[in-house]
Design an enzyme around this catalytic site. Sequence first.
Site, mmCIF file in Angstrom:
data_model
loop_
_atom_site.group_PDB
_atom_site.id
_atom_site.type_symbol
_atom_site.label_atom_id
_atom_site.label_comp_id
_atom_site.label_asym_id
_atom_site.label_seq_id
_atom_site.Cartn_x
_atom_site.Cartn_y
_atom_site.Cartn_z
ATOM 1 C CG HIS A 1 -103.922 -4.410 -54.069
ATOM 2 N ND1 HIS A 1 -102.420 -3.634 -54.318
ATOM 3 C CD2 HIS A 1 -104.488 -3.495 -54.104
ATOM 4 C CE1 HIS A 1 -102.758 -3.049 -55.068
ATOM 5 N NE2 HIS A 1 -104.257 -2.907 -55.192
ATOM 6 C CG HIS B 1 -101.802 -1.864 -62.094
ATOM 7 N ND1 HIS B 1 -102.839 -2.534 -62.623
ATOM 8 C CD2 HIS B 1 -103.088 -2.256 -60.630
ATOM 9 C CE1 HIS B 1 -103.802 -3.227 -62.806
ATOM 10 N NE2 HIS B 1 -103.829 -2.896 -61.208
#
Length: 757
Positions: free
Chosen positions: A54, A105
């Site tokens: 990420h 998210h």
Amino acid sequence: MLDTVSVAASDPDREQPFADLGLKPDEYERIKEILGRRPTSSELAMYSVMWSEHCSYKSSKVHLKQFGEIPQETKAGRMLAGIGENAGVIDVGNGWAVTFKIESHNHPSYVEPYQGAATGVGGIVRDILAMGARPVAVMDPLRFGALDAADTRRVLPGVVSGVGGYGNCLGLPNIGGEVVFDSSYAGNPLVNALCVGVLKHEDLHLAKASGEGNKVIMYGARTGGDGIGGASILASDTFESTGPTKRPAVQVGDPFMEKLLIECTLELFQAGIVAGIQDFGAAGISCATSELAAAGDGGMHVELSGVPLRDSTLAPEEILMSESQERMMAVVEPADEARFMEICAKWDVEAVTIGTVTGTGRLVIDWNGETIVDVDPRTVAHDGPTYERPYARPEWQDGLQADGAEALPRPSVAELKDLMLQMVASPNLADKSWVTDQYDRYVRGNTVLSQPSDSGMIRIDEENGTGVALATDCNGRYAKLDPFTGAQLALAEAYRNVATGGATPLAVSDCLNFGSPEDPDVMWQFAEACRGLKEACLTLGVPVTGGNVSLYNSTAGTPILPTPVVAVLGLIEDVAKRTASAWSAAGQRVLLLGTTREELSGSEWAHVVHGHLGGLPPKVDLAAEMSLASLLAEGSALDAGVITSAHDLSDGGLSQALVEASLRNMVGVSVDVSEVAGGDPFLALFAESTARALVTVEESDLSAFLAMAAKHGVPVTDLGVTGGDDLVVTAGGEPVLTAGLLELRATWTATIPAAMA
């Protein structure tokens, strides 16, 4: 015993839980090679979160670098900040600039839907704030599993409540996005969040720590145990099929604290006392310290024991990894430190000086006087592993593309009304008001267009009316059929949606959502999507200003549809010249712009009626998209004054556009489709060819508009006229269908409320 640098040097063989932190054995060995010793437990924590998928883009950056090859000049402005910064910044004239970015998210929103979505909004807002801008609006492209699935009824309400609750509390209008349902997103909802901000050129701030002796100040909320490894590690692995089990890794948001943080930060900017700034997102203090130091003079000394805590039992490793929300880090000259603290106190925002910029080229972090981190910050922030993951065209791709929807059984003319009703009631085409009514669309008073318009539009200069329009789009089915073309189609649709409002597209941000990079099929999809997006941006003249990659969106080995969401930002010189997405009066001519072809593969019709996915997606015609956009921009201007409404054609084709444009103001329409798609009413209504729009003009302006369209080379088909209480379709004078607007509205609006009940 505290694991300090001296201890790490004296016991090199101590076993460390690197695998539990998401590091591979070779990555751990590389860290030891960089340090010349084993890492301390705190250093291991920092490397693990910063080298996660990420944060480091280790599987994607070899493909993302091609976006840097796109010229940074745009049609009506230039890039002031781009890839590598917290968000892209575009000059829009008169001393104004806009900054925008979209991020994901996804995994946290499956584990804990409300907080996952809420903190996604909070994080993207802080990215915009960190550029020196006032956040002015948000958008939310969302993807869920099948609407009737039990887990969708758990995830969707929580996500929508989180997006709305956080954004509404911040006083930011939510002006657009998407809500899409597909079974591939079961267990992996996509919660993408976009924010746009406004700033003057001189207000631009960058994330760097320069100036030896300058102070490093942490301000905002206290640090807690929430979000440890949240966005960084949680979003860097696949989920098992056993359901949500990682709740401690999800951050907890406080929008009221964020609102104070926004206003406090903007006053700090106005006071001219911020030399560098970074928000706390994924990887928390690990990210803020290493990225600020790496982008500046390269040195920083931090006393970690000075960090304000909500939980006094946190170990230093946990403090470094915590992703608690509503926190910022600023670099301030010593002479401005007192003034900085004074402004923070005014806003009731806690601020503590925790460090100093040094000239050592090292990031040194102490804990109660003992050194627990001593690293080159660039090795943490920028020197993570780079993987050239193997990829190849899947063996099943040819078979998928050979199975086109053109061979599927088609309805008779007598069945077209029932088909229209079935389509408008399908989850992806049904009214999304159940979602969007939970968002405040008009707070701050500068919203010009919002849901269900094709694009959102915000006024940024109240004196001269300058505004920006934004749209986000992606059809994952198209991307599965052909990821290269699918990414281009996502860009083309967002580009077209911005243009229908009368704006000129300028720049792109993207959120690339894919399955596991360890799957060669998925990596091929990703590589093809990046290649397609880059080539389309080059043709359209719109640079990629930044974005986000979300990988490992797979559950129990099943990846999501490849979903390269593209956001396009456009400029409109005067928002008073905007074009509405639906007609509002009777007696206007209804015109179809563009060419309709027999393109049904990947369509909503094939999906809804036949549960089919196969064939090739619609043809991309970027030259036609550019011509259409130019015509729409010229035709919407008040001095031309000929287009009274414009609605793009995409999912559901002409049928859906006619329904939505009629229901918006409950004004009917009568159209003849005998000159569309060779006179085949079914194809005319449900084919999904691109570079098309439905527009209306006053009868008196028809000749002028036709001349304008001819100048731009855009085909025009005169369909009919607005008015009445029905949607009427004929072909060569023969009836095709008549649907009452009240019946259509009842059908269109019922689907999602019924499912959520």
